[in-house]
Write a protein that holds these residues in place. Sequence first.
Motif, PDB file in Angstrom:
ATOM      1  N   SER A 124       0.833  -1.202   0.000  1.00 40.87           N
ATOM      2  CA  SER A 124       0.000   0.000   0.000  1.00 40.87           C
ATOM      3  C   SER A 124       0.871   1.256   0.000  1.00 40.87           C
ATOM      4  O   SER A 124       0.546   2.250  -0.660  1.00 40.87           O
ATOM      5  N   LYS A 130       2.337   1.585  -3.495  1.00 34.20           N
ATOM      6  CA  LYS A 130       1.320   2.091  -4.430  1.00 34.20           C
ATOM      7  C   LYS A 130       1.161   3.600  -4.275  1.00 34.20           C
ATOM      8  O   LYS A 130       1.122   4.343  -5.263  1.00 34.20           O
ATOM      9  N   VAL A 148      -2.197  -3.684  -8.220  1.00 35.88           N
ATOM     10  CA  VAL A 148      -3.040  -2.926  -7.290  1.00 35.88           C
ATOM     11  C   VAL A 148      -3.695  -1.760  -8.028  1.00 35.88           C
ATOM     12  O   VAL A 148      -3.013  -0.920  -8.613  1.00 35.88           O
ATOM     13  N   MET A 192      -4.754   0.545  -1.490  1.00 37.15           N
ATOM     14  CA  MET A 192      -5.324  -0.782  -1.223  1.00 37.15           C
ATOM     15  C   MET A 192      -6.501  -0.720  -0.249  1.00 37.15           C
ATOM     16  O   MET A 192      -6.740  -1.659   0.511  1.00 37.15           O
ATOM     17  N   ARG A 229      -6.583  -6.781  -0.440  1.00 43.77           N
ATOM     18  CA  ARG A 229      -5.832  -7.054  -1.665  1.00 43.77           C
ATOM     19  C   ARG A 229      -6.772  -7.621  -2.713  1.00 43.77           C
ATOM     20  O   ARG A 229      -7.763  -8.277  -2.398  1.00 43.77           O
TER      21      ARG A 229
END
Length: 260
Positions: free
Chosen positions: A20, A23, A140, A145, A247
């Motif tokens: 996360s 990302k 992702v 997330m 996820r």
Amino acid sequence: MVEGLDLDALFAEIDAARPSLDKLHRDQQEAIDRFVQEGFATRREFLLWLQELVWNSMGRLHGNWFAKVARDEVVLSCVITSEKRRHYRQTPVSLDAAATVRRRMAKKFIRPACRAGYRTLRKDAQEYVQEDNRVDVDDVSMFAMRPSLQTLKDRQTVALRKLLDGFNSEDALDRWLHHLDDVTLGELDRIDADLDWRLEMERTARDVLLGDRADHARQREQLAAFYLLPAFSLTPEPMLVRSQEAREESDNQQLEATQI
């Protein structure tokens, strides 16, 4: 020093234990790259990018900053790189000089805010220790997330676009105003508790929201900068408190809550 060292590629080869965060970090870099290297064709594009920045910084930029940069004619003449930049300054600086201004703005305001946003998410980012639980960041799609954050972010984009497009009736405007409670988590009250009544009593404002002239569209952009973006900036951090990291399963594209 090693010539040709591609840090992005080298880091990507190392599995992300906290995807996360990775990302968010990627999203931040992409947003900064666009701001610095490309700029925007119109103020509308810039406003939509600023709404993304609200989330990339996790709300760590003050609402007044958004209201200022989206209405400051000097700033607009530097961030808008099409011929429309002349709408804000008759003789704007060169594109090279404008790029320098954007780079400095990124270093002074945007990157520090993104860094603060990274720290905000850091304390809630889950760690994937077991090999079979690892997540490929390339797979992702959700912001950080977190489905609830992605949902709110998407709804804010819809609300912003609707304001920029204008409304075809007062009923449509009233429904939009009601939805603002949802997309701002009720925080619009901290920006202007009397906005509904103000728009009802000020005929000029209603004409702008319901009108279809070019100057109406420009004034709606002003309203978006002054009201919506500051209200949006108040939403990421409180929303993060109760959000659950999940996820995406590549097999069936369904969400699966993590149990770490």
